[in-house]
Structures are given as structure tokens and as C-alpha cells.
Design a protein around this motif. Structure first.
Motif: not given
Length: 302
Positions: A176-187
Motif C-alpha cells: 500500500c503505497d501513496i501514489i497507487p492509492i491516490l490513483a484509486l480515489s474517486c474524489t
């Protein structure tokens, strides 16, 4: 969790190919065991040998502790994903892993700058070294990095807490890294990205400027030494630290100081494997194989 419809994530990992997966399992397990043994061995030797009770080795023992910590945060879960077909990680576990990783990584940035200052005092002011690097100053230089790491985690996690995850839950990464998680956000993640960039830039600028100023003074002092053997001896005391700094800073800057749109699955995963798995294993070798005091201490302890 109230901000999301997603209860967990799927970590896609490094590969789906069975043959490569088997190789990676053996390789990661071997690297992890060497990391644990190497860094725990360094801590034990420094603790047991009285001649290593110096500021330099005090910082080095904390570096080994951090290497064990953030390797343990990443590698066991990666091995589980490689061994089993279950690649699921809960929402809470994912952000817990992310938080501990940011803490360890942020702390290491400032710890490396503390170590650079220690080398500056040792080479540029050798006669005053025992007085300047007092127990009190060492405690300040070691508490500061941990405090900065904690503040950075708090800031980043508070900003990421406002994100919503609606539908997609597949993380194209092995942790769970920052950039891949940000890419999943729908906001909209612009504010979070800006804050992460500010924190990352602050990390690099403050710690790297400290290191550059320290090594600039060290280089100036070394050039003033007349004998070649004296220059080599002075340079050898900081060469290991300089190598460790170059590898760690190079890979982390390449990965994080850029927008999420430029995320590349292949290149970024390789860089991530390097600084989360390989560097924690290399550090004991970098700091011990080139260090006669550590080798002699190992012989005495054994």
C-alpha cells in the motif's frame, strides 16, 4: 472507513507468472532473512562491544532498527501475496502499513542527515568531537528524526483521510503505497498531492542540504590534509555513509517527487523493491565491510 464504499483492496503484486513468482518467493525470503540477521547483528555487536559505544555507532544502530522495521512492514505481506492466491488487504491494514512505512521512511531521511553532521564534527573538529557530540546532543539528533517522521505521517494520513474510494479497489503494486492509492480515489486528490509534494520536498531539502553542507566542509578539510594516507583515512570514514545516502535518496526521489499521472507500473515497482527490500539488506554490509572497527568488534564478540 466512513468515507468509502470499499472495505479492502487487492494488491496485484509483482507478477502473475507462476515461474517468476516461485523465484521471487525464494529471493524475497532470502533477502528478508539476511536483512533481519544483518541489522539485528549490527545492533547486537554495537550493544555488546564497549569500543563501539560512540555517537557514530549509536546512530548506526538506529538505522539498523529502521531498516528492520520498514522491511518488516513490507516484506512479510508481499511474501504472503506471492505464496497464496489471496491478495486481499483490509482498508485498515492497508493504511496501517502505509502509515508505518511513511514513518520509517521519513525518519530515515533525517537520521541520515544526523549521521552526516556526526561525520562533519568527527573530521572537521576531531579534537572537540567528544565535547560537541555529547550524550545530550546525540539524544536530540536521534529524537528529531523520529519526531519528524511522526509529524509527516500525521499530516499525510489526515489529508488522505478525506479521500473517497467508491468502486475500484485494485492496487497495482505489491504494497500500500501513496501514489497507487491516490490513483484509486474517486474524489479530487490535488490538495493531497500538493501536501505530499510539500512534505516530500521539505524532507529532501532540509535533510539533503544538511548532508551537502556537511560533506562540503568535509571535502574542504580533506583537501587540506597533506599526506595521501591521511586523505584516504579521512575519506574512508564517511564513504560508507555517502554511498548509503546516494542509493536511498536516488530511489525515493525518483519514486515520490512527481505527480501520480507519471506513475509507471514497471519502473516504479523496481525502484520500490530496491528501497523497501534491497537497501535494508545492503546497509549492514555497506557500513560493516568497509569498517575495520566493526570487523574487530565482531571478532571480539564472537
Amino acid at each position: 472507513m466512513n468515507n468509502t464504499n470499499v472495505l479492502g483492496f487487492i494488491l496485484m503484486g509483482l507478477t502473475e507468472t507462476e515461474e517468476i513468482r516461485q523465484v521471487l518467493i525464494m529471493l524475497f525470503l532470502l533477502i528478508y532473512l539476511i536483512t533481519l540477521l544483518g541489522n539485528a547483528g549490527m545492533i547486537l555487536i554495537i550493544h555488546l562491544d564497549l569500543q563501539l559505544h560512540k555517537p557514530m555507532y549509536f546512530f548506526l544502530s538506529h538505522l539498523s532498527f529502521l531498516d528492520i522495521s520498514y522491511s518488516t512492514v513490507i516484506t512479510p505481506k508481499t511474501l504472503e501475496n506471492l505464496l497464496t492466491s489471496n491478495k486481499y488487504i483490509s482498508f485498515k491494514c492497508c493504511f496501517t502499513q502505509l502509515s508505518f512505512f511513511i514513518f520509517c521512511c521519513g525518519t530515515e531521511f533525517f537520521l541520515l542527515s544526523s549521521m552526516a553532521y556526526d561525520r562533519y564534527v568527527a573530521i572537521c573538529n576531531p579534537l572537540h568531537y567528544p565535547i560537541v557530540m555529547s550524550r545530550r546532543l546525540c539524544c536530540v539528533l536521534i529524537t528529531g528524526p523520529y519526531l519528524m517522521g511522526f509529524i509527516e505521517v500525521l499530516v499525510i494520513v489526515l489529508f488522505m483521510n478525506s479521500l473517497h474510494f467508491c468502486k475500484f479497489n485494485v492496487i497495482y503494486h505489491f504494497f500500500c503505497d501513496i501514489i497507487p492509492i491516490l490513483a484509486l480515489s474517486c474524489t479530487d486528490t490535488d490538495d493531497t498531492e500538493i501536501m505530499i509534494f510539500i512534505v516530500g520536498t521539505f524532507n529532501v531539502m532540509v535533510s539533503l542540504s544538511t548532508i551537502c553542507v556537511s560533506y562540503g566542509s568535509i571535502l574542504s578539510t580533506i583537501l587540506k590534509i597533506n599526506s595521501t594516507s591521511g586523505k584516504c583515512k579521512a575519506f574512508s570514514t564517511c564513504a560508507s555513509h555517502l554511498l548509503g545516502v546516494t542509493i536511498f535518496y536516488g530511489t525515493t526521489i525518483f519514486t515520490y517527487l512527481k505527480p501520480k499521472q507519471s506513475y509507471s507500473l514497471g519502473k516504479d515497482q523496481v525502484a520500490s523493491v530496491f528501497y523497501t527490500v534491497v537497501i535494508p539488506m545492503l546497509n549492514p554490509f555497506i557500513y560493516s565491510l568497509r569498517n575495520r572497527e566493526v570487523k574487530n568488534a565482531l571478532i571480539r564478540v564472537m
